[in-house]
Scaffold this active site. Structure first.
Site, mmCIF file in Angstrom:
data_model
loop_
_atom_site.group_PDB
_atom_site.id
_atom_site.type_symbol
_atom_site.label_atom_id
_atom_site.label_comp_id
_atom_site.label_asym_id
_atom_site.label_seq_id
_atom_site.Cartn_x
_atom_site.Cartn_y
_atom_site.Cartn_z
ATOM 1 C CB CYS A 2 8.039 -3.261 -16.351
ATOM 2 S SG CYS A 2 7.420 -1.949 -17.122
ATOM 3 C CG ASP A 101 9.990 6.179 -17.972
ATOM 4 O OD1 ASP A 101 9.438 5.519 -18.695
ATOM 5 O OD2 ASP A 101 10.002 6.184 -16.693
ATOM 6 C CB ILE A 294 -1.897 -2.288 8.253
ATOM 7 C CG1 ILE A 294 -2.294 -2.287 6.978
ATOM 8 C CG2 ILE A 294 -2.150 -3.327 9.150
ATOM 9 C CD1 ILE A 294 -3.842 -3.174 6.661
#
Length: 633
Positions: A2, A101, A294
């Site tokens: 978050c 959690d 990449i």
């Protein structure tokens, strides 16, 4: 995973709309849900905001801010062993209403207070408002995988996962700290606890911070230190047992990082670090692991073929993207938005691009940062020891004094070699110090302190960093491990982890770092140097483990850094950007740099001179950042 943001405003002028703006500036970190709450204390307004990227418990049960008894929490990160901690709490009488959690963490804090982090295997930054104790508690994980910034000035404490949130607060002062700019020019990042702005700091990894709402006292305390791990006695285990136990710890750490309710993938560069993650996880999985790479059109920088062969050998579901300067050009203008303080690691471009690639298929991706620090992979460790520990002490000071009397520009032949003046200055400083950790410091600098001062009109940084530790390193268990501990506290934390966190979060995927499991870190800290580097083979332990899964013939090749070929692009496709942002006019507008020194450097570079492109890249990145965060706001 978050983004969190908030304030403690002792002037009581803040508001819920301001909190919402601060929090929503982190929308990319958490597009799935948002929570914003303001609480009134007799002395202050406390605002807690969170943007949620749903990885565990996709229901509303994981919504934040989360409340329990007198506590309110916002949390960024993952506690991978939350089920074990939850079971322990249930045995103590706690009940749970979600499978998140976050609920485990807040109830664990109620049970054990700050000691909850001793039980946690994970990455996290969290904030807890304790109404009864009238304090706000801040915490950052041991390694510093998850960021937490704070600003304390004029009776306001701001805090957030990224600096961009602070710009949304009306009283935030954007006063550039020239000391930090000097450090940035030297290292290409700003070491903790400093930031580009005055009164603004990074909470150090492994630290708590407490703000008292009664007397405004702001205090910090350390709960875990990598130095303490390296101070432990060296293990007396045999080599074979060390390799077996290391492998067991890696298997546990890697499996924990697969805990998710969404698809998970792995960045695969083709080197030993990322190959170990892909190999161990694929060996224990019944499904094909998703891997991402990449590559470049410039063969000297391209590792995609090697990564593809390893993926084919392991049987992963592999995706690659061959990029060119046009892809870099698209990313270049967005870098200041992604890295919202000056940050010039030149692998930001490929890391951002591979994150974009992975985001099309997964919501969680595993990186492999820490391998070079834990297993002694970088050549700079060998060089630092060779120049100091293995060079007669009696000669070092003498040679340095002689070098001090000679102008490197006057030395025939050598004065035309690549970056010679800077390398000469570094060696002079290394031998003057006679210390391997100082050698590591100077080798790690792209621009020396004196050169940075010339670009800044004579200003030198007054700040000390973890490169300048002295007595703190006295009890480290051997010379190589001393260097590994310093690099862990500097380059790993403030460069590599920042790079991956911001790149992955910019496309709303979660980046996880399995090699930084503290159990693995603590064990390897006790392994002696002669096993980490054996028969002149760096990363000996890791290589022995990887060769159990992948033939040595596929892995045994020269180490190549995961960087973009900017040195070619800036003389061709990206020259226009360099010319514009490093023009004397733009530099004068910034008001920090001495344009004459930089113009000389730039023209020498464009005329084919043996100049490190990183010097110009650092200045370009600062100019791009300044344009976005100072001029445009």
């Amino acid at each position: 995973m978050c983004g969190i943001a908030g304030f403690i405003d002792f002037s009581k002028k803040a508001s819920l709309p301001v909190l919402k703006d601060m929090t929503d500036a982190l929308l990319h970190r958490g597009p799935d849900d948002g929570g914003y709450e303001v609480y009134e204390h007799p002395n202050a307004l406390i605002g807690l905001g969170q943007r949620r990227l749903s990885i565990l418990d996709l229901s509303s049960g994981g919504h934040q801010p989360m409340h329990y008894k007198q506590y309110t929490m916002i949390f960024n990160g993952e506690v991978y062993n939350f089920k074990e901690i939850r079971h322990e709490l249930e045995q103590l009488g706690y009940h749970f209403t979600s499978s998140s959690d976050t609920e485990v963490l807040i109830k664990g804090y109620d049970c054990w207070k700050e000691k909850i982090v001793d039980r946690c295997i994970g990455m996290f930054a969290f904030v807890i408002y304790d109404k009864e104790e009238q304090q706000v508690i801040f915490c950052r994980d041991r390694a510093g995988v998850k960021p937490l910034y704070y600003y304390w000035h004029n009776n306001v404490l701001l805090f957030a996962s990224e600096l961009k949130s602070f710009h949304q607060f009306p009283g935030f002062e954007k006063k550039i700290d020239v000391n930090s700019v000097s450090l940035f020019l030297q290292y290409s990042y700003i070491p903790a606890p400093y930031t580009v702005f005055e009164h603004t700091h990074k909470l150090k990894p492994g630290h708590y911070m407490h703000m008292s709402l009664t007397n405004k006292a702001l205090t910090t305390s350390e709960y875990w230190s990598v130095l303490e791990a390296y101070r432990q006695p060296l293990t007396d285990m045999y080599e074979g047992d060390i390799i077996r136990h290391t492998k067991e710890l890696m298997e546990s750490a890697y499996r924990y990082r697969m805990v998710a309710d969404v698809p998970v993938g792995v960045f695969l560069s083709g080197g030993y670090d990322s190959s170990s993650v892909a190999a161990i996880l694929q060996a224990s999985s019944g499904n094909r692991l998703k891997t991402f790479t990449i590559g470049y059109k410039e063969a000297a920088f391209d590792e995609s073929k090697e990564a593809r062969r390893i993926a084919q050998h392991l049987g992963t579901d592999h995706t690659e993207w061959i990029v060119g300067p046009e892809d870099a050009k698209d990313i270049l203008e967005h870098l200041p938005e992604i890295y919202d303080e000056p940050f010039a690691d030149n692998s930001t471009v490929p890391t951002t691009l591979v994150s974009k690639l992975a985001a099309k298929q997964v919501k969680v991706v595993l990186s492999a940062d820490g391998g070079d620090e834990l297993f002694a992979g970088y050549n700079k460790f060998n060089q630092s020891l060779q120049y100091t520990e293995r060079f007669p002490k009696s000669l070092q000071g003498m040679v340095s004094k002689v070098m001090n009397m000679v102008d490197p520009a006057a030395i025939p032949y050598f004065n035309k070699q690549y970056n010679f003046a800077s390398r000469y200055e570094k060696m002079k400083l290394i031998w003057a110090s006679g210390k391997s950790q100082q050698a590591l410091k100077y080798i790690s600098q792209y621009i020396t302190e004196s050169e940075a001062a010339s670009y800044l009109g004579g200003a030198r940084s007054a700040y000390k960093t973890n490169f300048d530790m002295n007595g703190e390193l006295n009890n480290i268990n051997d010379p190589l491990n001393r260097l590994l501990s310093v690099d862990y506290k500097t380059f790993l934390v403030d460069n590599n982890l920042v790079k991956v966190d911001r790149a992955t979060m910019s496309v709303s995927i979660e980046g996880r770092e399995p090699m930084l499991d503290h159990r693995l870190v603590e064990f390897l800290a006790r392994v002696p140097a002669h096993i980490k580097v054996k028969n002149k083979i760096n990363k000996y332990i890791l290589k022995e483990i990887v060769h159990q899964y992948i033939p040595k013939t596929l892995m045994d090749r020269p180490k190549r850094p995961f960087i973009a070929p900017l040195t070619h692009w800036f003389r061709d496709e990206l020259k226009e950007q360099m010319e514009y942002y490093l023009s004397p006019e733009k530099l004068r507008q910034t008001g920090i740099f001495d344009p004459s020194h930089i113009e000389t450097l730039k023209q020498h570079y464009f005329n084919g001179g043996k100049v490190s492109h990183q010097k110009l890249w650092n200045i370009l990145v600062f100019q791009l950042w300044y344009s976005r965060w100072i001029e445009q706001l």
